[in-house]
Design an enzyme around this catalytic site. Structure first.
Site, PDB file in Angstrom:
ATOM      1  N   GLY A 202      -8.059  -5.331 -11.268  1.00  0.00           N
ATOM      2  CA  GLY A 202      -6.604  -5.235 -11.273  1.00  0.00           C
ATOM      3  C   GLY A 202      -6.056  -5.204  -9.872  1.00  0.00           C
ATOM      4  N   GLY A 205      -3.367  -0.533  -6.456  1.00  0.00           N
ATOM      5  CA  GLY A 205      -2.407   0.503  -6.823  1.00  0.00           C
ATOM      6  C   GLY A 205      -2.147   0.695  -8.288  1.00  0.00           C
ATOM      7  N   GLY A 207      -4.296   1.981 -10.346  1.00  0.00           N
ATOM      8  CA  GLY A 207      -4.956   3.194 -10.832  1.00  0.00           C
ATOM      9  C   GLY A 207      -6.436   3.038 -11.127  1.00  0.00           C
ATOM     10  N   LYS A 208      -7.109   2.097 -10.479  1.00  0.00           N
ATOM     11  CA  LYS A 208      -8.542   1.918 -10.729  1.00  0.00           C
ATOM     12  C   LYS A 208      -9.344   3.125 -10.246  1.00  0.00           C
ATOM     13  CE  LYS A 208      -8.541  -1.892  -8.356  1.00  0.00           C
ATOM     14  NZ  LYS A 208      -7.102  -2.007  -8.070  1.00  0.00           N
ATOM     15  N   HIS A 424      24.546 -16.183   5.876  1.00  0.00           N
ATOM     16  CA  HIS A 424      23.223 -16.556   5.379  1.00  0.00           C
ATOM     17  C   HIS A 424      22.919 -15.833   4.063  1.00  0.00           C
ATOM     18  CE1 HIS A 424      18.843 -17.523   6.134  1.00  0.00           C
ATOM     19  NE2 HIS A 424      18.734 -16.533   5.268  1.00  0.00           N
ATOM     20  N   GLU A 425      23.089 -14.515   4.078  1.00  0.00           N
ATOM     21  CA  GLU A 425      22.797 -13.742   2.866  1.00  0.00           C
ATOM     22  C   GLU A 425      23.793 -14.070   1.758  1.00  0.00           C
ATOM     23  OE1 GLU A 425      20.064 -12.278   2.396  1.00  0.00           O
ATOM     24  OE2 GLU A 425      19.458 -12.458   4.493  1.00  0.00           O
ATOM     25  N   HIS A 428      22.509 -17.060  -0.078  1.00  0.00           N
ATOM     26  CA  HIS A 428      21.469 -16.734  -1.056  1.00  0.00           C
ATOM     27  C   HIS A 428      22.096 -16.144  -2.323  1.00  0.00           C
ATOM     28  CE1 HIS A 428      18.004 -17.513   1.424  1.00  0.00           C
ATOM     29  NE2 HIS A 428      18.253 -16.554   2.298  1.00  0.00           N
ATOM     30  N   ASP A 500      12.280 -18.209   4.915  1.00  0.00           N
ATOM     31  CA  ASP A 500      12.757 -18.801   3.661  1.00  0.00           C
ATOM     32  C   ASP A 500      12.123 -20.168   3.453  1.00  0.00           C
ATOM     33  OD1 ASP A 500      14.367 -16.644   3.416  1.00  0.00           O
ATOM     34  OD2 ASP A 500      16.193 -17.650   4.083  1.00  0.00           O
TER      35      ASP A 500
HETATM   36  P1  ADP Z   1      -6.274   1.348  -7.050  1.00  0.00           P
HETATM   37  O1  ADP Z   1      -7.584   2.015  -6.868  1.00  0.00           O
HETATM   38  O2  ADP Z   1      -6.160   0.579  -8.326  1.00  0.00           O
HETATM   39  O3  ADP Z   1      -5.829   0.541  -5.888  1.00  0.00           O
HETATM   40  P2  ADP Z   1      -5.367   4.034  -7.138  1.00  0.00           P
HETATM   41  O4  ADP Z   1      -6.161   4.515  -8.286  1.00  0.00           O
HETATM   42  O5  ADP Z   1      -5.866   4.413  -5.800  1.00  0.00           O
HETATM   43  O6  ADP Z   1      -5.160   2.481  -7.198  1.00  0.00           O
HETATM   44  O7  ADP Z   1      -3.874   4.518  -7.331  1.00  0.00           O
HETATM   45  C1  ADP Z   1      -3.144   5.098  -6.304  1.00  0.00           C
HETATM   46  C2  ADP Z   1      -2.229   6.171  -6.840  1.00  0.00           C
HETATM   47  O8  ADP Z   1      -1.199   5.643  -7.644  1.00  0.00           O
HETATM   48  C3  ADP Z   1      -2.946   7.157  -7.718  1.00  0.00           C
HETATM   49  O9  ADP Z   1      -3.489   8.178  -6.962  1.00  0.00           O
HETATM   50  C4  ADP Z   1      -1.849   7.652  -8.627  1.00  0.00           C
HETATM   51  O10 ADP Z   1      -1.181   8.739  -8.058  1.00  0.00           O
HETATM   52  C5  ADP Z   1      -0.901   6.500  -8.721  1.00  0.00           C
HETATM   53  N1  ADP Z   1      -1.108   5.768  -9.973  1.00  0.00           N
HETATM   54  C6  ADP Z   1      -1.539   4.501 -10.106  1.00  0.00           C
HETATM   55  N2  ADP Z   1      -1.591   4.130 -11.391  1.00  0.00           N
HETATM   56  C7  ADP Z   1      -1.210   5.186 -12.108  1.00  0.00           C
HETATM   57  C8  ADP Z   1      -1.048   5.441 -13.519  1.00  0.00           C
HETATM   58  N3  ADP Z   1      -1.309   4.497 -14.416  1.00  0.00           N
HETATM   59  N4  ADP Z   1      -0.622   6.655 -13.903  1.00  0.00           N
HETATM   60  C9  ADP Z   1      -0.344   7.601 -12.987  1.00  0.00           C
HETATM   61  N5  ADP Z   1      -0.464   7.434 -11.662  1.00  0.00           N
HETATM   62  C10 ADP Z   1      -0.873   6.247 -11.212  1.00  0.00           C
HETATM   63 ZN    ZN Z   2      17.205 -15.962   4.003  1.00  0.00          ZN
END
Ligand code: ADP
Ligand code: ZN
Ligand code: MG
Length: 602
Positions: A202, A205, A207-208, A424-425, A428, A500
Site C-alpha cells: 500500500g 502512510g 498504516g502498514k 495566473h491563479e 486556473h 504547470d
Molecule cells: P506505513 O507504514 O503504511 O507507511 P504507518 O503505519 O507508519 O504507515 O502509519 C503512520 C501513522 O499514521 C500511524 O502511526 C498512525 O498514527 C496513522 N495511521 C495510518 N493509518 C491509520 C489507520 N488506518 N487508522 C489509524 N491511524 C492510522
Molecule cells: Zn499555475
C-alpha cells in the site's frame, strides 16, 4: 573528521602528561648546576665537598656552602675507581662523605615503564581509537552479523486492532494470522496449511507498520521487527548473516512473528545493478528466500513484510511458499477517514459541534498518516491562536499546510508579481469553474506555499477510483490556463508556469501511452515501465515501439495539448469580466474561499 582530531589530541595530551610527570619525578624539583666529573674530582681535591650522593650513574653533589651540583659517571664503573682514575688520592676519597644509594625502586619502575610499557600503551591507545573510529563509521563494525531486530515486548503503549480504522480486509487477514499463532492446532487438525509469509502492500502512510505493530500487540507471541534498510550495510555478506541470525532467533522463539518493514530496500528485482551494495542486496534477498524455504511445515513462524513499491519486488519473493498472501491497503475512503480522525482526536479537545465528517469530506486522498498530521497541525495552530479548543477553522487552515507545505509569509512578491500571480491563479480557477467535469474550486490564493507562488485548491465532490478521458482533458485546460492568462493579459509569460506545463505534458503523455486514450492509435500501452537501479538512478522506460510510433505518440500528445489550450483560451476570452473580478478580489484579500468564489458567478 572532527572526531579523529579530537581523539588525536587526547592521545597527545596523555603522552605530554606522562612525559612531564616523569621529568618532574627525576628532577625532584632541585635546581642543581650540571658539572663535569673532572670538576667533582677537583672539588674533592680542594676540600669543597660536604656530601656526594651516588645513585646508579647519577651523582648529586652538596658543596660545603650548601650549593648543589650534579654530574654523571659510567654506570658500570664504581665511583671510587672513577675518582682514582681522575687522580684523586685515596686519602681524599676516604675523607669525602660518599653516600651510595640503591637505584631507587621507584626510579627503576619508572625507567621500565618509560622505555618498555609506554610505547605499547601509546600504540594500544592509538589502535583503540582507530577501532572506535571505524566502528562509528560503519555502525558497529565489530558486531557485524548480529541483527538489530528488536523483539517488541508488550510494554508501554500497546497498539491493538482497535487503534486502526478502516483497512478492513487487511485487519481480517491478519486477525487470522494472530489466531493461527495462538492456536495452530485448530487449523492443522482441519488440514489447513500455515501461511508462511504475508506481504502488506500500500501507499505510504496507510498504516502498514501500524498494522504489524497491532499484530504484535494482539498476538501475545514474540515479535521481531527489522527494517529492510538495516540489512543493507557497507560490508558484503553482513545482510545475509543478519537474516540468518534473525530467522534463527525467531525459530528459537516459535511461535513467533517476524516483521520486515520496507522490504523493497532488499527485495528489489535482482540482476539489475552494478557495484557492491547491489551484490549485497542480492545476497541478503537470497538468504531471505533460503530461510523461508527452509521452514519445516511445523515451524510456527510467520513472516510479515511491508512495502509501498510492490512493482519493484523480485518475483521470487512472490512465489507460492513465500509471501503467498498479499494484503492490499488502500487509501481510506470518506467513512474510514472519519473513523481515523475519530481515533486521533481522542486525546484532543475539540470545539463543540465540530463535525469530523465534514473534515473527512474535505480531505480526499489523505492517508492515515496525513490525517494524523492534520489534527496535530490543527492543535498547534489552535495553541498559536490562543484557543482552549480546536475549532473547525484551525483544521481547515491546516489542510493546505499538509497538502502544499507551510505558507511562506516572508516570500513577498512585488506589486507586478502579485498582479501576475493573481491573474495566473484566477485563470486556473475560472477555467476549472467553467468546465463541467473538473473538481469544484475550494480555494484560490496568492499566498505562496512550498514551491508555488499561489495555488488553486480543487477538491473532488466524492471519492472516486476511476477518472474519465473527458475529465483528464479538462484538467489539461485548467493546467494550461495560468500560462494562457499571463500571455493574454500581460503579453508575456513568466517562469511561474513551468511547473504547470510539466504537469500538463506528463498528464497528456500518460493519456496516450498508458491509458489508451489517444485518438488515432491502437488500444495498447507504449513503453514498459521497468524498475532498475543503474548507477543510483531509476531508468524508467523501456521502449517497445518503433521510431515511427514514437512520432505518432508525439503528435497525439501535441494535439491533446493544443486542443486543451484552445479550449482554455476561448473560456478566458469569453469570460474576461469574471477573470478581472477574481483577480481584483485576489489582489484585495489574497484568498478566496469557495462560497465567495461561487458568488462571483451568480
Ligand atoms: P506505513 O507504514 O503504511 O507507511 P504507518 O503505519 O507508519 O504507515 O502509519 C503512520 C501513522 O499514521 C500511524 O502511526 C498512525 O498514527 C496513522 N495511521 C495510518 N493509518 C491509520 C489507520 N488506518 N487508522 C489509524 N491511524 C492510522
Ligand atoms: Zn499555475
Ligand atoms: Mg511504514
Amino acid at each position: 573528521m572532527k572526531k579523529v582530531l579530537k581523539n588525536f589530541f587526547i592521545v597527545v595530551f596523555v603522552i605530554l602528561m606522562m612525559a612531564s610527570f616523569i621529568s618532574l619525578y627525576t628532577e625532584n624539583g632541585q635546581k642543581a648546576e650540571t658539572v663535569t666529573i673532572n670538576k667533582l674530582a677537583e672539588e674533592i681535591n680542594d676540600n669543597q665537598i660536604k656530601k656526594v650522593i651516588v645513585e646508579g650513574g647519577d651523582i648529586d653533589i652538596v658543596l660545603k656552602d650548601e650549593k648543589r651540583q650534579k654530574t654523571k659517571k659510567e654506570n658500570s664503573e664504581s665511583i671510587f675507581s672513577t675518582l682514582k682514575n681522575l687522580g684523586v688520592s685515596p686519602e681524599k676519597i676516604r675523607q669525602t662523605n660518599i653516600v651510595i644509594k640503591d637505584e631507587s625502586s621507584n626510579m627503576m619502575w619508572m625507567n621500565i615503564f618509560a622505555s618498555f610499557v609506554l610505547p605499547f600503551l601509546i600504540i594500544g591507545l592509538f589502535i583503540y581509537f582507530m577501532m572506535r573510529q571505524v566502528q562509528g563509521m560503519n555502525q558497529k563494525a565489530m558486531i557485524f552479523g548480529k541483527t538489530k531486530a528488536k523483539e517488541t515486548k508488550n510494554k508501554g503503549e500497546k497498539v491493538t486492532f482497535k487503534d486502526i480504522a478502516g483497512i478492513k480486509e487487511a485487519k481480517e487477514e491478519l486477525f487470522e494470522v494472530v489466531d493461527f499463532l495462538k492456536d495452530s492446532k485448530k487449523f492443522t487438525d482441519m488440514g489447513a496449511k500455515i501461511p508462511k509469509g504475508v506481504l502488506l502492500l500500500g501507499p505510504p502512510g496507510v498504516g502498514k507498520t501500524l498494522l504489524a505493530k497491532a499484530v504484535a500487540g494482539e498476538a501475545g507471541v514474540p515479535f521481531f521487527h527489522i527494517s529492510g534498510s538495516e540489512f543493507v550495510e557497507m560490508f558484503v555478506g553482513v545482510g545475509a548473516s543478519r537474516v540468518r541470525d534473525l530467522f534463527g532467533k525467531a525459530k528459537k522463539n516459535a511461535p513467533a512473528i517476524l516483521f520486515i518493514d520496507e522490504i523493497d530496500a532488499v527485495g528489489r528485482r535482482r540482476g539489475a545493478g552494478l557495484g557492491g551494495s547491489h551484490d549485497e542486496r542480492e545476497q541478503t534477498l537470497n538468504q531471505i528466500l533460503v530461510e523461508m524455504d527452509g521452514f519445516e511445515s511445523h515451524t510456527n513462524v510467520i513472516v510479515l513484510a511491508a512495502t509501498n513499491r510492490p512493482d519493484v519486488l523480485d518475483p521470487a519473493l512472490l512465489r507460492p511458499g513465500r509471501f503467498d498472501r498479499r494484503v492490499m491497503l488502500d487509501l481510506p475512503d470518506i467513512n474510514d477517514r472519519e473513523a481515523i480522525l475519530k481515533i486521533h482526536a481522542r486525546k484532543k479537545p475539540l470545539a463543540k459541534g465540530l463535525s469530523l465528517r465534514e473534515i473527512a469530506e474535505r480531505t480526499p486522498g489523505f492517508s492515515g498518516a496525513d490525517l494524523e498530521n492534520l489534527l496535530n497541525e490543527a492543535a498547534i495552530l489552535a495553541v498559536k491562536r490562543k484557543k482552549k479548543k480546536i475549532e473547525k477553522i484551525d483544521i481547515l487552515d491546516s489542510v493546505e499546510k499538509v497538502m502544499l507545505g507551510p505558507a511562506r509569509k516572508s516570500h513577498i512578491l512585488n506589486k507586478k508579481e502579485k498582479k501576475i500571480t493573481a491573474y495566473h491563479e484566477a485563470g486556473h480557477a475560472l477555467v476549472a469553474k467553467m468546465l463541467p467535469n473538473t473538481d469544484p474550486v475550494h480555494k484560490v490564493s496568492i499566498v505562496s506555499r512550498g514551491q508555488a507562488a499561489g495555488y488553486t485548491l480543487k477538491l473532488p465532490r466524492e471519492d472516486r477510483v476511476f477518472s474519465t478521458r473527458e475529465k483528464f482533458i479538462e484538467e489539461l485546460s485548467v493546467l494550461l490556463a495560468g500560462h494562457i492568462v499571463e500571455k493574454i493579459e500581460f503579453g508575456d509569460v513568466t517562469t511561474g508556469a513551468s511547473n504547470d506545463l510539466r504537469q500538463a505534458t506528463r498528464l497528456a503523455r500518460r493519456l496516450v501511452t498508458e491509458f489508451g486514450m489517444a485518438e488515432h492509435l491502437p488500444l495498447r500501452t507504449y513503453g514498459e515501465h521497468e524498475e532498475m537501479i543503474f548507477l543510483g538512478r531509476d531508468i524508467h522506460e523501456q521502449r517497445d515501439y518503433s521510431e515511427k510510433t514514437a512520432e505518432k505518440i508525439d503528435q497525439e500528445v501535441d494535439s491533446l495539448i493544443v486542443n486543451a489550450q484552445k479550449r482554455a483560451e476561448k473560456i478566458i476570452k469569453d469570460n474576461k469580466d469574471k477573470l478581472d473580478k477574481i483577480a481584483a478580489l485576489l489582489l484585495e484579500q489574497e484568498t478566496i474561499e469557495r462560497e465567495e468564489f461561487n458568488k462571483l458567478f451568480k
